[in-house]
Motif scaffolding. Sequence first.
Motif, PDB file in Angstrom:
ATOM      1  N   GLY A 138       7.342   8.402   1.853  1.00 22.16           N
ATOM      2  CA  GLY A 138       8.411   7.719   1.102  1.00 22.16           C
ATOM      3  C   GLY A 138       9.473   8.026   0.320  1.00 22.16           C
ATOM      4  N   HIS A 139      10.465   7.422  -1.121  1.00 28.43           N
ATOM      5  CA  HIS A 139      11.305   7.769  -1.139  1.00 28.43           C
ATOM      6  C   HIS A 139      11.466   7.981  -2.357  1.00 28.43           C
ATOM      7  N   ALA A 140      12.349   9.510  -2.791  1.00 35.01           N
ATOM      8  CA  ALA A 140      12.446   9.514  -3.814  1.00 35.01           C
ATOM      9  C   ALA A 140      11.478  10.619  -4.822  1.00 35.01           C
ATOM     10  N   HIS A 141      10.723  10.905  -2.884  1.00 38.15           N
ATOM     11  CA  HIS A 141       9.131  11.341  -4.389  1.00 38.15           C
ATOM     12  C   HIS A 141       9.572  12.798  -5.089  1.00 38.15           C
ATOM     13  N   GLY A 199       8.911   5.438  -3.858  1.00 34.94           N
ATOM     14  CA  GLY A 199       7.948   4.710  -2.936  1.00 34.94           C
ATOM     15  C   GLY A 199       8.138   3.933  -1.315  1.00 34.94           C
ATOM     16  N   SER A 200       7.599   3.296  -0.743  1.00 40.30           N
ATOM     17  CA  SER A 200       7.687   1.695  -0.026  1.00 40.30           C
ATOM     18  C   SER A 200       8.082   1.162  -0.903  1.00 40.30           C
ATOM     19  N   ARG A 201       9.145   0.667  -1.682  1.00 39.64           N
ATOM     20  CA  ARG A 201      10.319   0.098  -1.518  1.00 39.64           C
ATOM     21  C   ARG A 201      11.980   0.733  -1.403  1.00 39.64           C
ATOM     22  N   LEU A 202      12.352  -0.247  -1.495  1.00 33.84           N
ATOM     23  CA  LEU A 202      13.757  -0.725  -1.778  1.00 33.84           C
ATOM     24  C   LEU A 202      14.453  -1.561  -1.882  1.00 33.84           C
ATOM     25  N   TYR A 203      15.927  -0.884  -2.598  1.00 32.46           N
ATOM     26  CA  TYR A 203      16.348  -1.576  -3.507  1.00 32.46           C
ATOM     27  C   TYR A 203      17.756  -1.527  -3.186  1.00 32.46           C
TER      28      TYR A 203
END
Length: 401
Positions: free
Chosen positions: A51-54, A27-31
């Motif tokens: 976002g990421h990884a939809h 989603g809207s979080r990066l790690y």
Amino acid sequence: MNSRQNFAQYCLDIYAQVDFAPTHGIGSRLYDADNREVIDLAGGIAVNALGHAHPQMIAALNQQAQKLWHTSNIMVNQPALQLAQNLVENSCFDKVFLCNSGTEAVEAGLKLARRFARENYGANKHNIISFKNSFHGRTLFAVSTGGQSQYSQDFVPLPKGIIHGIYNDLVSAEELIDENTAVVIIEPIQAEGGIIAADLEFILKLRTLCDKYNAILMFDEVQTGIGRTGKLFAYQHFPIEPDLISLAKALGGGFPIGAILVKEKFSSGFAVGSHGSTFGGNPLACAVANCVFNIIKTPEVLDGVSLRGELIKAQLSQINSELNVYSEIRGLGLLIGASLTPEYNGRAKEIMLAGFEQNVASLIASANVTRFTPSLIIPEVDIHLGLARFQQALHSFVQHK
Ligand SMILES: *Cc1c(COP(=O)(O)O)cnc(C)c1O
């Protein structure tokens, strides 16, 4: 040695990277590898529109990956055809050319315009009218067309026949656009240049002048397109239609792809052999882009963009009322800019870095503007958390001034 230094050892050091090396995102979080979590209010510079990884994008990519990756454009490519049809059916345009990036889309649009003008009106009709402070990408033609000489001056000699007018200046447009104009290219909102919107009156003037002189009106929607401003395309905020638009960034939601969309009237600007691209219309890219487009074109997503944009602007104003760092908070949908007061002139980059220290990613747009271009479906809690961290960042920035 940190990963930033490693990168510079092996890659040409052309990006002033921050010291954060994400390994995954949701989603809207990066790690990163140590599970440091950053709230992403930058969205890959207006690219990661979902976002990421939809999950639906992952499924679209995986499904296509098992079928066909590349054939070359001498064969009919089903995912490209589907995407083109989808773009045409949801816009005012009739024909599509697919490429791989924003600058390639701009390049294709300008080439089509020049060829159309030459074929129909002769060799003198070749001028490109662009505007100061604009950004159109990084090929030599695109940096020459862009209105920021710091991106072109080291690469002279530049392509000729490109004239830069003053954005939002009616007199300048009237002076420069004439019978030798092939195309007028404009960002409906200058994005890299500081989130500066074109005035309605100015756009109407350009439309009138382009009609009068048979010139193509081209909107560079690489950043504003595909839902970013709360409408599918930014031209839809105006009562007129451009003749051609360039798209990229959000189109693939993170998978590289670009496109131009053009009206039938001008589509003869390209004929067989006039232009091309080895990777343009790549099946993987098109399968993903089609999935992204189908999600973004729904009213729920587009209305959500406007709501989220208003929420961010309201919260930023609230934060700013206490700190007085910004003189104006502006933009449309989720293309938001906050311009610094004269006291903090030129220091937007420091604020962005202070943000990363508080684990929130934001951007700059020119040296004086903080820019936010998050996912179009960023959850409200991430907006609150991200801006709370950004508030902390502004506090420490102001304290250490
Ligand atoms: C980002 C951008 C480009 C360049 O796109 P690339 O994919 O980096 O080549 C061109 N025009 C506008 C308006 C942009 O914002």
